[in-house]
Write a protein that holds these residues in place. Structure first.
Motif, PDB file in Angstrom:
ATOM      1  N   MET A  57       0.841  -1.202   0.000  1.00 32.72           N
ATOM      2  CA  MET A  57       0.000   0.000   0.000  1.00 32.72           C
ATOM      3  C   MET A  57       0.869   1.242   0.000  1.00 32.72           C
ATOM      4  O   MET A  57       2.007   1.206   0.480  1.00 32.72           O
ATOM      5  N   GLY A  58       0.327   2.312  -0.556  1.00 29.30           N
ATOM      6  CA  GLY A  58       1.084   3.539  -0.631  1.00 29.30           C
ATOM      7  C   GLY A  58       1.365   4.112   0.743  1.00 29.30           C
ATOM      8  O   GLY A  58       0.655   3.871   1.708  1.00 29.30           O
ATOM      9  N   SER A  59       2.407   4.912   0.836  1.00 25.23           N
ATOM     10  CA  SER A  59       2.799   5.480   2.120  1.00 25.23           C
ATOM     11  C   SER A  59       2.461   6.959   2.221  1.00 25.23           C
ATOM     12  O   SER A  59       2.665   7.579   3.248  1.00 25.23           O
ATOM     13  N   GLY A  60       1.950   7.544   1.132  1.00 22.54           N
ATOM     14  CA  GLY A  60       1.601   8.958   1.155  1.00 22.54           C
ATOM     15  C   GLY A  60       0.294   9.192   1.868  1.00 22.54           C
ATOM     16  O   GLY A  60      -0.351   8.272   2.362  1.00 22.54           O
ATOM     17  N   HIS A  61      -0.097  10.458   1.927  1.00 19.28           N
ATOM     18  CA  HIS A  61      -1.338  10.781   2.643  1.00 19.28           C
ATOM     19  C   HIS A  61      -2.178  11.768   1.839  1.00 19.28           C
ATOM     20  O   HIS A  61      -2.905  12.579   2.400  1.00 19.28           O
ATOM     21  N   ASP A  62      -2.069  11.718   0.519  1.00 24.71           N
ATOM     22  CA  ASP A  62      -2.851  12.608  -0.323  1.00 24.71           C
ATOM     23  C   ASP A  62      -4.335  12.261  -0.256  1.00 24.71           C
ATOM     24  O   ASP A  62      -5.192  13.130  -0.237  1.00 24.71           O
ATOM     25  N   THR A  63      -4.645  10.978  -0.241  1.00 28.51           N
ATOM     26  CA  THR A  63      -6.020  10.514  -0.213  1.00 28.51           C
ATOM     27  C   THR A  63      -6.155   9.459   0.880  1.00 28.51           C
ATOM     28  O   THR A  63      -5.338   8.555   0.971  1.00 28.51           O
ATOM     29  N   ARG A  64      -7.193   9.578   1.677  1.00 28.94           N
ATOM     30  CA  ARG A  64      -7.426   8.623   2.756  1.00 28.94           C
ATOM     31  C   ARG A  64      -8.641   7.778   2.405  1.00 28.94           C
ATOM     32  O   ARG A  64      -9.748   8.297   2.296  1.00 28.94           O
ATOM     33  N   VAL A  65      -8.405   6.501   2.211  1.00 29.33           N
ATOM     34  CA  VAL A  65      -9.451   5.580   1.785  1.00 29.33           C
ATOM     35  C   VAL A  65      -9.735   4.580   2.905  1.00 29.33           C
ATOM     36  O   VAL A  65      -8.807   3.932   3.414  1.00 29.33           O
ATOM     37  N   ALA A  66     -10.998   4.447   3.254  1.00 27.44           N
ATOM     38  CA  ALA A  66     -11.410   3.404   4.192  1.00 27.44           C
ATOM     39  C   ALA A  66     -11.895   2.210   3.376  1.00 27.44           C
ATOM     40  O   ALA A  66     -12.861   2.327   2.625  1.00 27.44           O
ATOM     41  N   VAL A  67     -11.199   1.092   3.489  1.00 23.14           N
ATOM     42  CA  VAL A  67     -11.618  -0.137   2.831  1.00 23.14           C
ATOM     43  C   VAL A  67     -12.442  -0.931   3.838  1.00 23.14           C
ATOM     44  O   VAL A  67     -11.925  -1.328   4.888  1.00 23.14           O
ATOM     45  N   LEU A 119      -1.059   3.077  -4.514  1.00 21.36           N
ATOM     46  CA  LEU A 119      -1.883   4.270  -4.685  1.00 21.36           C
ATOM     47  C   LEU A 119      -1.250   5.456  -4.003  1.00 21.36           C
ATOM     48  O   LEU A 119      -0.390   5.314  -3.125  1.00 21.36           O
ATOM     49  N   ASP A 120      -1.654   6.646  -4.432  1.00 17.55           N
ATOM     50  CA  ASP A 120      -1.182   7.893  -3.845  1.00 17.55           C
ATOM     51  C   ASP A 120      -2.074   8.235  -2.665  1.00 17.55           C
ATOM     52  O   ASP A 120      -3.032   9.005  -2.782  1.00 17.55           O
ATOM     53  N   GLY A 121      -1.782   7.659  -1.538  1.00 23.77           N
ATOM     54  CA  GLY A 121      -2.605   7.903  -0.366  1.00 23.77           C
ATOM     55  C   GLY A 121      -2.473   6.774   0.635  1.00 23.77           C
ATOM     56  O   GLY A 121      -1.605   5.905   0.510  1.00 23.77           O
ATOM     57  N   SER A 122      -3.325   6.785   1.620  1.00 18.57           N
ATOM     58  CA  SER A 122      -3.287   5.791   2.686  1.00 18.57           C
ATOM     59  C   SER A 122      -4.582   5.001   2.722  1.00 18.57           C
ATOM     60  O   SER A 122      -5.645   5.507   2.347  1.00 18.57           O
ATOM     61  N   VAL A 123      -4.480   3.771   3.159  1.00 16.76           N
ATOM     62  CA  VAL A 123      -5.636   2.882   3.260  1.00 16.76           C
ATOM     63  C   VAL A 123      -5.817   2.453   4.711  1.00 16.76           C
ATOM     64  O   VAL A 123      -4.865   2.056   5.381  1.00 16.76           O
ATOM     65  N   ARG A 124      -7.049   2.547   5.156  1.00 20.84           N
ATOM     66  CA  ARG A 124      -7.400   2.028   6.480  1.00 20.84           C
ATOM     67  C   ARG A 124      -8.373   0.879   6.273  1.00 20.84           C
ATOM     68  O   ARG A 124      -9.458   1.070   5.724  1.00 20.84           O
ATOM     69  N   LEU A 125      -7.975  -0.314   6.666  1.00 19.25           N
ATOM     70  CA  LEU A 125      -8.810  -1.494   6.461  1.00 19.25           C
ATOM     71  C   LEU A 125      -9.668  -1.759   7.683  1.00 19.25           C
ATOM     72  O   LEU A 125      -9.155  -1.864   8.810  1.00 19.25           O
TER      73      LEU A 125
END
Length: 302
Positions: free
Chosen positions: A1-11, A34-40
């Motif tokens: 998963m991407g390490s940036g924080h441009d977009t925050r996506v909740a999966v 992806l350009d952003g972070s994922v929270r599962l």
């Protein structure tokens, strides 16, 4: 998963005895770029197998919410989205979905560029064959068209079929009235305006209801073929009980948006379709379920 924080996506994933399939989904989420972070967030509906253990072993950072009962798909998704906190969008996934490395990023780009409220990917089976996931709004004519012509044939003609069966329609970006909810990205603005998923459906038609309510509120549903996800076939086509629930909820959904007379015509078309194909156990069970619910056709949806 991407390490940036441009977009925050909740999966958000809702599980129920999903130990046999959840590992593949988790690994595909881990492999996403992806350009952003994922929270599962995994919402477990009281699985009796090792689903929760598998999630915690493979992804210790995932948030696991245990419902304590099988509350249904919509209730699980609502719980997961409510727990997501401050995020830009919500990616709702079935546990038997497998994402490509760039699937999430492609969906995010479509959501941002199109200004839509919902984005869905191209769904394929494990062999890469297209799954027909795009849908048109349910109408009386489409219910009767599918009953008399069969769903695949009727779907070639937009006025006559609810399922988009033309393969070429899946080769380009487009809009749809609704789509199967196995993989669905929803913007924060759309969810805030439209509200929670209707938990009275328990399973099936809840995504139809949400997508149509989103459209009513001005949020389009966009399909992008650049985003590809593998979806294994669900149990509804094999289980008489599940297929019966699917058919009954189709009528329930229609009844929530139309009056008694039109609902009776819609029910008649759906019932005729199941009756014509009653040689198959699932369709025979659906016909009996619809017949048993005939007195509730004209009543308000609940």
């Amino acid at each position: 998963m991407g390490s940036g924080h441009d977009t925050r996506v909740a999966v958000v994933v809702v599980t129920w005895n999903s130990a046999g399939v959840i590992e593949g989904l988790l690994r595909s989420v881990q492999g996403s770029r992806l350009d952003g972070s994922v929270r599962l967030i995994v919402v477990d509906n009281a699985s009796s197998d090792s689903t929760v253990q598998v999630v915690r072993e493979l992804m210790p950072d995932a948030e696991v919410l245990q419902a304590g009962r099988n509350a249904g798909y919509a209730a699980g998704m609502n719980a997961g989205m409510a727990a997501a906190g401050d995020c830009d969008s919500y990616l709702l996934l079935n546990p038997d979905i497998r994402l490509g490395p760039t699937t999430i990023q492609s969906m995010l780009e479509e959501l941002r560029e199109s200004g839509a409220g919902i984005v869905v990917p191209r769904l394929v089976d494990e062999f890469g064959a297209l799954r027909l996931s795009l849908r048109r709004e349910p109408t009386v004519l489409r219910a009767w068209g599918e009953a008399l012509l069969g769903g695949r044939r009727a779907g070639r003609f937009p006025p006559l079929g609810e399922v988009e069966t033309r393969a070429e329609a899946y080769d380009r970006r487009t809009e749809a009235d609704w789509a199967t909810g196995a993989a669905m990205l929803i913007s924060r603005e759309c969810l805030a305006r439209v509200g929670a998923w209707d938990e009275t459906y328990f399973l099936y038609s809840e995504e139809t209801d949400f997508a149509l309510r989103a459209r009513d509120a001005g949020f389009a549903l966009r399909y992008t073929p650049e985003a590809v996800a593998v979806h294994h076939e669900g149990e509804s086509h094999e289980s008489p009980a599940l297929f019966s629930l699917l058919s009954r909820n189709r009528v329930k959904l229609f009844r929530s948006r139309h009056g008694a007379a039109r609902t009776a015509l819609f029910w008649s078309g759906v019932f005729l379709g199941e009756l014509i194909r009653a040689a198959r156990p699932t369709r025979r069970a659906a016909a009996w379920a619809l017949l048993g619910n005939v007195r509730g056709v004209a009543r308000p949806s609940s």
